[in-house]
Scaffold this motif. Structure first.
Motif, short mmCIF file in Angstrom:
data_model
loop_
_atom_site.label_atom_id
_atom_site.label_comp_id
_atom_site.label_asym_id
_atom_site.label_seq_id
_atom_site.Cartn_x
_atom_site.Cartn_y
_atom_site.Cartn_z
N ILE A 271 0.84 -1.21 0.00
CA ILE A 271 0.00 0.00 0.00
C ILE A 271 0.87 1.26 0.00
O ILE A 271 0.58 2.24 -0.70
N ASN A 272 1.95 1.24 0.77
CA ASN A 272 2.88 2.38 0.73
C ASN A 272 3.44 2.58 -0.66
O ASN A 272 3.59 3.72 -1.13
N ALA A 273 3.76 1.49 -1.33
CA ALA A 273 4.28 1.59 -2.69
C ALA A 273 3.23 2.21 -3.62
O ALA A 273 3.56 3.00 -4.51
N PHE A 274 1.97 1.85 -3.41
CA PHE A 274 0.90 2.43 -4.22
C PHE A 274 0.82 3.94 -4.01
O PHE A 274 0.76 4.71 -4.98
N PHE A 275 0.82 4.37 -2.75
CA PHE A 275 0.72 5.81 -2.48
C PHE A 275 1.99 6.56 -2.93
O PHE A 275 1.91 7.72 -3.33
N ASP A 276 3.13 5.91 -2.85
CA ASP A 276 4.36 6.55 -3.36
C ASP A 276 4.24 6.82 -4.85
O ASP A 276 4.70 7.84 -5.36
N THR A 277 3.62 5.87 -5.55
CA THR A 277 3.44 6.01 -7.01
C THR A 277 2.26 6.90 -7.36
O THR A 277 2.25 7.54 -8.42
N SER A 283 -7.28 7.62 -1.17
CA SER A 283 -7.69 6.46 -0.40
C SER A 283 -7.23 5.17 -1.05
O SER A 283 -6.79 5.16 -2.22
N TYR A 284 -7.37 4.09 -0.28
CA TYR A 284 -7.04 2.75 -0.78
C TYR A 284 -8.11 1.79 -0.27
O TYR A 284 -8.53 1.87 0.89
N PRO A 336 0.05 10.08 6.27
CA PRO A 336 -0.91 10.37 7.33
C PRO A 336 -2.25 10.95 6.87
O PRO A 336 -3.18 11.03 7.67
N ASP A 337 -2.35 11.35 5.60
CA ASP A 337 -3.59 11.99 5.16
C ASP A 337 -4.51 11.05 4.40
O ASP A 337 -5.51 11.49 3.83
N LYS A 338 -4.23 9.76 4.39
CA LYS A 338 -4.99 8.84 3.55
C LYS A 338 -6.17 8.20 4.29
O LYS A 338 -6.17 8.09 5.51
N TYR A 339 -7.14 7.79 3.47
CA TYR A 339 -8.31 7.06 3.97
C TYR A 339 -8.31 5.64 3.40
O TYR A 339 -7.63 5.34 2.41
N PHE A 340 -9.15 4.80 4.01
CA PHE A 340 -9.29 3.41 3.57
C PHE A 340 -10.78 3.08 3.59
O PHE A 340 -11.53 3.59 4.41
N GLY A 341 -11.19 2.23 2.67
CA GLY A 341 -12.60 1.87 2.60
C GLY A 341 -12.78 0.38 2.43
O GLY A 341 -11.86 -0.35 2.04
#
Length: 868
Positions: A271-277, A283-284, A336-341
């Motif tokens: 997931i970190n790799a996704f947000f880095d890209t 959100s994820y 720190p600013d991400k959401y998850f669903g």
């Protein structure tokens, strides 16, 4: 600026999505006159005093918003508004409008960053280089600020998609009251699906639709099987005592082993790799995979309560949300600013009890909330929402507000306002709806009202509707248009609730939009009255644009109501048939309740009465049942006579008729057990039930609707036999209209249950979760699964189908080895149920041997297989 265009609610937003104060301002009234409030003059008599200034090298979204602002201002005032970048703007003009975070705007320290990302500020600095500021906390916020400015001060409305739906008032002079506005959405993610084409997408965006939370099935992408079955097979579930390893990246029916060592860390890494890209992704999705298949290892089972949730599924919420919390905590350390669903779905549909849901996780509760028009259903929905609100600081609602699939306008404006307000009061901050609007936009203001309320649920629904009607067709025609849509709202909120269509959806996630039973709620004169109202709208519209819209409404009504009129006439003709069918079934139930001489006398009277009535789709089944009752009462040959006189007696299949000759009426009628005798010969699994074991076997039938516990039209009979290796099953499915059979699924373990099919549920043990399910459709496609969680189970079993002229049959061989137990001995008893589904679109139903109140996985309601 007109009063009607400026009547708006000014909201002072202290924190994202929350209202701290509401101040209603009626622009142009005496107490807000130029003498008492400052204004900004933007144009007069076709001459502009304003430019639109954007940041240097603005983003595509900000540039687009500024261009739309200029275009709509020009259409309203006949004055040209230039869009310039800040560096090229030079000295400040008398009424410059700054759109987005220009250097001038940044210097004003407006506190925009404190707002939700979709929030914005409309500001009017008294001294400085900008007369008007439109700036959001993000580019989306700036865009929504532009739309708010145009709606609030210019009176623009985007009523429905396309240029015809654009209401653009003319202003000889555009003078804007200089009162600061801060606004942000109450529901920070507002998404609808099913829009078609660019016009509908643009309309939705102008009305501030913006989905920000991902929540659909996604763990199959987080741990793609083709990779992880090789590198981390321990991440996959234990099912029925063995590790299930999906074959491909599209193989479903599984969930990760949430207690596997390293699975949290691996999820965090991915997931970190996704947000880095994708740094701009808000959100994820941690949504569970589709179709159950949860892990049954000791570690996972130790973290669940071992009980079923309200859907009758094993409750895995504590385990799943505990795992999700750990993943989210670790990801937030870097992002720190991400959401998850996720979807509150299947085994994780109920709120967890042992853990609280992470504030950054948003479970989406799925339901068709138009069903909340029913008071009891609404009460249950409120209770479930409150339960979730106690466990989760932030919730999402997944709704089904379909329009396209319904043949009349489906609207519930006021109930929609009620449940949005209720949801907001109970932690609901995100909304996703399957909208699928009709091409002709026959629902009128429905989606417009929905999006307005998702932004601010405190808005007055009647004021929003009145404004829409007036803007669409003018003040004189508005009352008639309001009456037209009020009729349809009252139609859905009143008589529709009394239809079988609505009542039969009591246990469904969403209303059956394939069926048209709601049309039964229409009365004589209703459609004529609608036609009169829309004709009145056309007559009372004044401007050419208003008349064009009114003509569209009337023409579209004629277009969509023409096929409905024919269907209503057909349904009215069929109503007498339905009533006769109900009476015939009720009379049959009375006859079956009698015993002795009274039963024989009542049966004779019934058979005479039935022969005198108009034939209905149920007549054949009633004739067969009457024959069985007569045979049971001692009248030899009554069954054979009934079969011959029924629609199925005309079959050309001699072996079928022979297989049905030896029926024990006592066994068929309301039997709770099916004897399973040792086969005198091993049947050839070819679908033809022509062997002696089938002719001689005792059969059960008497299937009933699995929801309503009433007779079904097309009879089904089942027989069973066994040997030292296999359990054999033979289904006879009588079918008077073979051309209506549906067989779309050709993939093993696909959605076979949506077709015409037979199902076999068997529980070799007394364990409540230990049962197996096998399905076969009319072309031999199979499905198999184990347990309430639909555990992946792929045994080697055989099934063949034969389709005749007035029937279809299924012959099955199920190895005992596949059922995880020893070969049964004489005297052993297994739990079992047999079902048959009709796959007709709009008329799908299930017949079942032992009634289980719609719960085919309730082993306690099964009948008995008695081995002999």
């Amino acid at each position: 600026m007109t009063c009607s265009a400026a009547l708006r609610v000014f909201r002072l937003v202290v924190s994202p999505g929350f209202l701290s104060a509401v101040l209603t301002v009626l622009c142009g009234c005496a107490w807000l006159s130029p003498a008492s409030a400052r204004t900004v003059l933007l144009s007069s008599d076709g001459a502009t005093r304003a430019r639109i200034v954007v940041p240097d090298e603005p983003s595509e979204r900000v540039q687009h918003a500024a261009t739309e602002l200029a275009d709509f201002l020009e259409r309203s005032t006949d004055a040209g508004f230039e869009v310039v970048e800040e560096a090229a703007a030079g000295e400040a003009g008398p009424a410059d409008i700054h759109v987005g975070p220009t250097n001038v705007v940044r210097s004003l320290d407006l506190g925009v960053d404190a707002l939700d990302a979709d929030g914005f500020v409309l500001s009017f600095p008294q001294d400085g280089a900008a007369a008007v500021v439109i700036c959001g906390a993000s580019d989306y916020g700036t865009q929504f600020g532009v739309y708010e400015f145009l709606e609030r001060y210019v009176g623009i409305r985007w009523l429905f998609p396309g240029e015809l739906g654009e209401h653009v008032p003319s202003h000889a002079t555009l003078d804007v009251p200089a009162m600061e506005v801060r606004d942000a959405p109450s529901f920070f993610s507002r998404q609808m699906s099913g829009f078609r084409g660019r016009e509908q997408a643009i309309w939705a965006q102008r009305n501030r639709m913006h989905g920000r939370i991902k929540f659909h099935h996604n763990l199959i992408r987080l741990f793609p099987p083709e990779t992880y079955t090789e590198t981390h097979p321990e991440f996959f579930p234990i099912q029925n005592g063995t590790r299930f390893l999906p074959e491909t990246n599209s193989t479903h029916h599984w969930q990760p082993c949430y207690t596997a060592p390293g699975i949290v860390e691996e999820a965090v890494t991915n997931i970190n790799a996704f947000f880095d890209t994708h740094p701009d992704a808000p959100s994820y999705s941690l949504g569970a995979n589709d179709s159950s298949g949860y892990c049954q290892c000791d570690a996972c089972m130790a973290q669940i309560p071992g009980t079923d949730n309200f859907l009758g599924r094993v409750d895995y919420s504590d385990l799943y949300y505990d795992w999700a919390n750990k993943v989210i905590e670790r990801v937030l350390e870097e992002h720190p600013d991400k959401y998850f669903g996720c979807l509150a779905y299947s085994e994780v549909a109920a709120p967890p009890e042992a853990v609280s849901v992470h504030p950054r996780m948003i479970p989406y509760m799925t339901y068709d909330r138009m069903k909340w028009l029913g008071e009891e259903i609404e009460s249950e929905g409120h209770e479930m929402t409150r339960d979730w609100a106690a466990a989760s600081p932030t919730l999402g609602w997944y709704d089904y507000i379909y329009g396209r699939s319904y043949c009349v306008p489906r609207v519930w404006f006021h109930k929609m306002g009620e449940y949005y307000r209720f949801g907001f009061a109970n932690n609901v901050r995100c909304s996703y709806a399957e909208a699928y609007p009709s091409e002709d936009w026959r629902e009128g203001p429905k989606l417009y009202i929905s999006l307005k309320l998702l932004w601010d649920p405190s808005r007055d629904v009647d004021e929003l509707l009145d404004d829409w009607y007036r803007c669409a067709v003018g003040p004189e025609a508005a009352p008639a248009l309001a009456a037209y849509y009020r009729f349809w709202e009252e139609f859905w909120a009143g008589p529709v609730l009394e239809t079988e269509w609505f009542k039969n959806a009591r246990k469904r996630q969403y209303l059956n939009f394939h069926a048209t039973g709601y049309l039964d709620a229409l009365s004589d004169g209703d459609l004529s009255r609608c036609d009169e109202l829309l004709t009145e709208v056309l007559e009372k519209s004044r401007t050419e644009l208003q008349k064009t819209r009114a003509r569209k409404f009337l023409d579209d009504f004629h277009a969509f109501i023409e096929p409905v009129t024919g269907e209503i006439e057909t349904r009215l003709r069929e109503q007498a048939t339905r009533e006769l069918t109900v009476e015939a079934v009720q009379r049959m139930a009375e006859v079956r309740s009698l015993t002795g001489p009274a039963a024989a006398q009542a049966l004779d009277a019934y058979r005479t009465w039935l022969s005198e009535q108009q034939e209905t789709p149920m007549t054949g089944a009633l004739t067969l049942t009457a024959g069985l009752l007569a045979e049971r009462g001692g009248r030899a040959g009554a069954w054979t006579e009934a079969l011959a006189s029924s629609p199925w007696g005309a079959t050309s299949s001699a072996w079928l008729l022979k297989s049905l000759e030896k029926l024990d009426p006592t066994a068929v009628l309301a039997s709770e057990e099916l004897p399973v005798v040792r086969a005198s010969e091993v049947p050839v699994i070819d679908g033809e039930l022509d062997e002696a074991c089938w002719r001689d076997a005792q059969k059960i039938g008497d299937f009933v609707d699995y929801i309503q516990n009433t007779m079904v039209e097309q009879p089904t009979f089942v027989a069973a036999a066994y040997d030292s290796a296999n359990l054999y099953l033979g289904y006879v499915c009588l079918q008077s209209d073979m051309q209506t059979l549906v067989a779309s699924c050709r993939e093993h373990d696909g959605a076979v249950w949506r077709d015409d099919c037979v199902e076999f549920f068997v529980s070799p043990s007394a364990e409540p979760d230990k049962f197996y399910q096998m399905i076969v459709n009319t072309i031999g496609t199979t499905f198999d699964a184990g347990g309430k969680s639909w555990v992946k189970w792929d045994p080697s079993w055989q099934a063949k189908v034969v389709k005749g002229d007035l029937f279809w049959t299924v012959e099955m061989a199920v190895p005992f080895a596949a059922l995880s137990g020893p070969v049964p001995e004489a005297g052993d008893v297994w739990g079992a149920n047999f079902t048959r589904s009709r796959g007709r679109v709009g008329q799908q139903f299930i017949g079942v041997w032992r009634f289980a109140d719609g719960k085919n996985n309730d082993i306690a309601q099964y009948g008995r297989l008695v081995f002999r």
